[in-house]
Every structure is written in C-alpha cells, then in structure tokens.
Design an enzyme around this catalytic site. Structure first.
Site, PDB file in Angstrom:
ATOM      1  N   ASP A 119       0.969  -1.202   0.002  1.00  0.00           N
ATOM      2  CA  ASP A 119       0.028   0.081   0.041  1.00  0.00           C
ATOM      3  C   ASP A 119       0.837   1.117  -0.131  1.00  0.00           C
ATOM      4  O   ASP A 119       1.475   1.375   1.000  1.00  0.00           O
ATOM      5  CB  ASP A 119      -0.825  -0.012   1.309  1.00  0.00           C
ATOM      6  CG  ASP A 119      -1.794   1.245   1.442  1.00  0.00           C
ATOM      7  OD1 ASP A 119      -1.719   2.140   0.644  1.00  0.00           O
ATOM      8  OD2 ASP A 119      -2.199   1.501   2.457  1.00  0.00           O
ATOM      9  N   LYS A 150       2.710  11.164  -3.559  1.00  0.00           N
ATOM     10  CA  LYS A 150       1.711  10.497  -4.369  1.00  0.00           C
ATOM     11  C   LYS A 150       0.446  11.578  -4.842  1.00  0.00           C
ATOM     12  O   LYS A 150      -0.045  11.197  -5.895  1.00  0.00           O
ATOM     13  CB  LYS A 150       0.854   9.650  -3.387  1.00  0.00           C
ATOM     14  CG  LYS A 150      -0.298   8.681  -4.041  1.00  0.00           C
ATOM     15  CD  LYS A 150      -0.650   7.760  -2.711  1.00  0.00           C
ATOM     16  CE  LYS A 150      -1.872   7.122  -3.219  1.00  0.00           C
ATOM     17  NZ  LYS A 150      -2.203   6.114  -2.227  1.00  0.00           N
ATOM     18  N   GLU A 193      -7.224   0.571  -4.305  1.00  0.00           N
ATOM     19  CA  GLU A 193      -7.191   0.566  -2.637  1.00  0.00           C
ATOM     20  C   GLU A 193      -8.580  -0.022  -2.153  1.00  0.00           C
ATOM     21  O   GLU A 193      -8.516  -1.062  -1.222  1.00  0.00           O
ATOM     22  CB  GLU A 193      -6.881   1.804  -2.132  1.00  0.00           C
ATOM     23  CG  GLU A 193      -5.292   2.238  -2.517  1.00  0.00           C
ATOM     24  CD  GLU A 193      -4.856   3.438  -2.166  1.00  0.00           C
ATOM     25  OE1 GLU A 193      -3.841   4.158  -2.407  1.00  0.00           O
ATOM     26  OE2 GLU A 193      -5.801   4.399  -1.962  1.00  0.00           O
ATOM     27  N   ASP A 227     -12.858   5.167   1.947  1.00  0.00           N
ATOM     28  CA  ASP A 227     -11.283   5.209   1.907  1.00  0.00           C
ATOM     29  C   ASP A 227     -10.968   6.673   1.842  1.00  0.00           C
ATOM     30  O   ASP A 227     -10.807   7.487   0.686  1.00  0.00           O
ATOM     31  CB  ASP A 227     -10.937   4.635   0.658  1.00  0.00           C
ATOM     32  CG  ASP A 227      -9.335   4.376   0.956  1.00  0.00           C
ATOM     33  OD1 ASP A 227      -8.781   5.151   1.820  1.00  0.00           O
ATOM     34  OD2 ASP A 227      -8.659   3.660   0.147  1.00  0.00           O
TER      35      ASP A 227
END
Length: 608
Positions: A8, A70, A171, A193
C-alpha cells in the site's frame, strides 16, 4: 511458489504485507512499526533517507524532504493540483522535460516516480529482511480514481525500485478483499477510503470468492493533508493577527507547523482538546524570538474541516445516484485510511448510509493485506478469488466545439468494448484526427489526453455524409485500444493507448541502474556501520570485564602483559571508531573475541 508482496503506497504512510501459510500478514519494519512514513529526504552528505529517519529530520531539512509525493505522481505540470502544491510544500517543484512534474533536492532534479520508488524500495527491503530472501514481484495499490497516467507512473516507480509489479489494484478493492478473505459472505458493501491525500468510494458485491466492483468515484486531491492545512492556516492567520508576521514564509517554521498540525489532528480523535506549543517559532531579527501557543478543540477542528467531510459525502451521494443505488441496499460499510478515525467522519458516514460502519478492519493495514491476498491469488492456480473491476473514468474522443463525447461510460465493468458512429464536420474532408480522452468534463481540454491518431483516405463529400465508426476496447489488464473505421470503404486505423508517467524507457532504465547501484553501496555502508557498532559493543564489554579481573591478574607478569595488550587493543578499537575506518575491523573483532573469552573465564573463576 515465488513470494509476492502487497504494498500500500500511501500518501502519508506505506505498508507491506505477504500471505504465509494461507494467512495474510503485515510485515513490521526494523523499528517494529507496521507502517512507514512515505517521506524521502536527501541529507547534507548526499545520503538518501526514507521513512521514520526522514520524518525526524524534516524540520531542519525542510527544503530537501519530500512528503505527499503521491498527490503529484502522474500529473501534468499545468494541472491545478500541481499549482496548489507549489504554494504549500517547502520543497522545490519544477517542470520536467515532458511536461511532467519533478522535484529538486540539493541541486539535483528527481522525477516523482523516482521519489516514490525509494519508498517502494524500502518496503521491498523490509519484506526481504523478514523473509531472508530476495523479493521480485509485487501487487501495488492505487486510489480507485487514479487515471491511466497516474497508474502507469506508479508502475514505473515499482520498476525503478527493482520490482515486477504484476498488478495495480484499487485501494478500496484491496480493502474489500481483506475484509471478505476466508469468509462465506454474500453482501453488497461500501468502502469509504479517506487517506492522507486521496478519497475513494467504491460499492462492491461479494460472494463465493467473487468481488464485483459495481461503481467507484473519488477525488485524488482530498485527504488528511488538506485537514492538516486547515489547522496550519488557522495557526498562521492567528499568529499574523497578533504579531504581523506570516510564518509560511519561513520553511522551517512551516514544517514545524505541519508536524504539530498533524499531531493535533490525530490526538483530537481520542481527546476533545489539545495544546499546540511551539517555542522559538521565529526570530524577529532584533534578537527576539516569538513563541506560538494555542489550544485547539475537537469542535474547532470540525468547524475548520466540515466542508472537506461534506465533500466526501457529496461524492458518495453522487456515486449512488448515478448508479441507481439506495443506501438501504448496502449491507456493510468499511472504513479505510487514517482519516476515518476522526469522529466527525465516522458520524457523517453513519448518518449518510444509515448504519454504523464496520470496526472489523484495521484502516492503516487492510489495503496492504488485500494487495498481498491478490498477489497470492495471481500466483496460485487453485485460487477461487475473482476480481471484476470497473473503469473509474469515462473514455471518449474530442468532437466539434472541442467537446468530450463519451464512448465508454465511467464504472463500466472491464473487459469491455463499445462503438459509436461519427461523421465528418467539413465539406470535402479527407482525413479525421482522433483525440483519445479520459475524464468526466464536457470540455475536452479539461480531460486527460491519452493519445491521438489520424484516419486518412476519406471520400470528398459534403459534411455529415461520410461515416466513421470509433471503437474503444479495454482489456482485463486495463489496456485501452481505439480504432476508427471508414464505414464506406472499410479502411481502418487504430492505436493502443500507452499511458505515460512522463518518463521515457531510457530514463526508467537509467534510474533503475542508479537505484540498484545505490542499494549495493548502501548495503555495503550498512554492513560497515554494523561491524563498527559490534566493535564498539565488544570494546565496552572488554572495558567492563577488565575492571572486574584486573585485581585478580595484575600481580603476575603474565597478567600485567595481558592487561597491557588489552589496553592496546582498546586504543586500536577507539582509533578505528574515531576515524570511521572499516579496514582491519575483522581482525580487531577476532582479537576482542579471544580476549573477552579469556577474561570471562577469569571472571567466572574469581566469582567462585
């Protein structure tokens, strides 16, 4: 079976897991932590720092410490998200040679995949230390709402890190895999999420080992970083009002603010009030230092960030409405990402879905566990796990008026194929230029350009008379192919869309070679450091033993000579440690071992 790790790669923290003996397990790093900060820095001596060690020095080395990479990966330099980042991060963001985003640390320019690769390489090392063997394959997760270029950039980061990324998965899908693993459930679940930098909402049907993604949506620039920013701005404006000084202009002060903002945000998930105290936050230049001290309540945090929480609920609302899903159809709600610990977020989710979210998964670990499960399933031919995913963005072409015409709608299950007829827009038009786009905006220029090609040889005719069929196909691996066919003649032109991270193959290969060379040098340095550390420990053990046995042996000539040689040996060790010299360490350790064993024997007899 070759091991496959699940990673992850998070905005704030990253996590690595593996399936052993049929059980998915999160692997702890050397410090005993199950997550590692997704932070990379370049120290003054040029050494790369990753994770906790990079985070610890961020305040004093803010300009050369990269966090939240990211949020920039796979983006174009001209994107509004990049413009926003330019105003808020202390490190320098520059334009790359291909219109991509790059960062400058200590005078050297790095690509975003290169920075992310350092985090992935650290995760790879954590897994290798745990397994005692090399690791080559990985499944890496990305936000469900990432576009093709962002996914490819993540895959390139894996390649630079020395990993064969056998699958990129979403994810929320990974979280659902971990939630349903080993359970005989038939449910429709919602995965909410909210992580450090991105937000996703996915609805999945699960049962009999099949995980069918019904729909997904999100925002790739909405997460914990934005909550931190609200606290920072509140502190900055309050300080400016009192002292007429803007703390954002001081990069060290800004980094200190970021640290305390994140800490306060986390604390307010478990307490209703906390204190922010930053002594000597800035100097006035008149030999006077100012301090920042404020109390912040959970109520204040909720007031500062309520629109962010509301934004996530709006996305959930739009997603369900667009796909004709009612909240009552949802059997379970899974919370993923560190921000879901915030009580207001949990309250908002419970209110919207009309049910309390599940507490059965760890928000920081569940995604990596799901990635590991998927990796194991891909390598195990007997696995009965089947993932049916969707395309998170619509695909289409630019039409007259520079508008975006969708050929494949968002949330279409892949693999899929769709064809739409178009006509010429000008009299005597003999060719047509096809611009392949991905996104949701009606205006073509607001969407991601994936590629373009030209269909020639059209018959001269009045506009609208010549018909062209445009076909989009998406494979199970997410490869997009587009073709345009002249209906009248059958002549066809096509393109296989290759997403780009902004890096060429040569650049990726060069970065891979440099990464491997650096890793070899680092392992050598680590080995030297470990040897010197062991030498230091043994030397101290010898010094303690000498104090114990000195009286017992000093009376004899042999004893005096032994003590003298021991003192000389200690001096040699100190010289090697002071000068950081690895040469001769092996011989010194051997001599120390022999002397220590002899003195331990004397000490044992003396005790008798």
């Amino acid at each position: 079976m070759e091991p496959v790790i699940g990673i992850d790669l998070g905005t704030t923290n990253s996590c690595v897991a593996i399936v052993e003996g049929g059980t998915p397990t999160v692997i702890q790093n050397r410090g005993g932590y199950k997550t590692t900060p997704s932070i990379v820095a370049i120290a003054e001596n040029g050494r790369r720092l990753v994770g906790h060690i990079a985070k610890r020095q961020a305040v004093t080395n803010a300009e050369n410490t990269v966090f939240a990479a990211k949020r920039l990966i796979g983006r174009k330099w001209t994107s509004p998200e990049v413009k926003s980042a330019l105003e808020t991060v202390p490190y320098k963001i520059v334009e790359g040679p291909h219109g991509d985003v790059r960062i400058q640390l200590r005078g050297r320019v790095y690509s975003i995949p290169e920075a992310s690769a350092q985090v992935l390489q650290d995760m790879k090392t954590v897994a290798e230390d745990y397994l005692g063997d090399s690791v080559g394959k990985a499944v890496v997760t990305v936000p469900a709402y990432f576009n093709d270029n962002q996914r490819q950039a993540t895959k390139d980061a894996g390649k630079i890190a020395g990993l064969d990324v056998i699958r990129i998965i979403n994810e929320p899908t990974a979280a659902a895999l971990a939630y349903g693993f080993g359970k005989k459930l038939e449910q429709r679940i919602a995965v909410y999420d909210l992580g450090g930098g991105t937000f996703d909402i996915s609805i999945l049907d699960m049962g009999e080992g099949v995980f069918d993604v019904v729909c997904t949506s999100g925002d790739t620039f909405l997460g914990g970083e934005d909550f931190d920013r609200r606290i920072i701005d509140w502190l900055v404006f309050g300080f400016a009002k009192e002292h007429k000084i803007d703390l954002r202009k001081d990069k060290m002060a800004l980094q200190r603010l970021k640290d305390v903002a994140e800490k306060a945000k986390c604390e307010l998930s478990s307490v209703t009030e906390t204190e922010i105290n930053l002594p000597f936050i800035i100097s006035t230049g008149r030999s006077e230092s100012l301090h920042l001290q404020r109390r912040v309540t959970r109520e204040k945090l909720e007031e500062l960030t309520m629109d962010l929480v509301d934004r996530t609920v709006q996305i959930c609302q739009q997603t369900l409405e667009m796909n004709n899903i009612n909240q009552s159809e949802i059997d379970e709600v899974i919370l993923v990402g560190g921000m879901t610990r915030m009580p207001k977020v949990q309250e908002a989710v419970a209110t919207f879905f009309g049910r309390e979210p599940s507490k059965g998964v760890h928000p920081d670990e569940v995604v990596a566990l799901g990635a590991a499960i998927q990796g194991h399933a891909l390598m195990d031919e007997s696995s009965d796990i089947l993932l049916l995913d969707v395309t998170p963005h619509a695909l289409g072409i630019m039409v007259v008026g520079e508008k975006f015409h969708k050929v494949i709608e968002q949330n279409t299950t892949v693999p899929t194929s769709a064809t739409h007829p178009f006509t010429t827009i000008r009299d005597n038009q003999t060719s047509v230029r096809i611009l392949v786009l991905q996104g949701k905006h009606d205006d073509a220029d607001q969407n991601e350009l994936l590629g373009e090609f030209i269909l020639t040889g059209l018959r001269k005719a009045k506009k609208g008379e010549v018909e062209i069929d445009v076909t989009f196909s998406i494979s199970a691996d997410g490869i997009v192919s587009v073709s345009a066919k002249n209906v009248e003649t059958g002549k066809k032109q096509s393109i296989t869309v290759t997403a780009t991270s902004g890096l060429t193959e040569n650049e990726i290969e060069e970065m891979l070679q440099e990464s491997q060379q650096y890793l070899m040098e680092k392992r050598k340095e680590d080995g030297v450091e470990q040897s010197l550390s062991e030498l230091k420990t043994m030397m101290r053990d010898l010094e303690r033993l000498m104090a114990t046995v000195e009286k017992a042996i000093a009376g004899s000539p042999f004893g005096k000579q032994t003590l003298q040689r021991a003192n000389e040996l200690i001096d040699q060790c100190k010289a090697a440690l002071d000068q950081d010299q690895p040469e001769g360490v092996s011989e010194l350790r051997d001599s120390l071992t022999r002397t220590l064993n002899m003195f331990k024997g004397v000490a044992a007899k003396t005790a008798l």
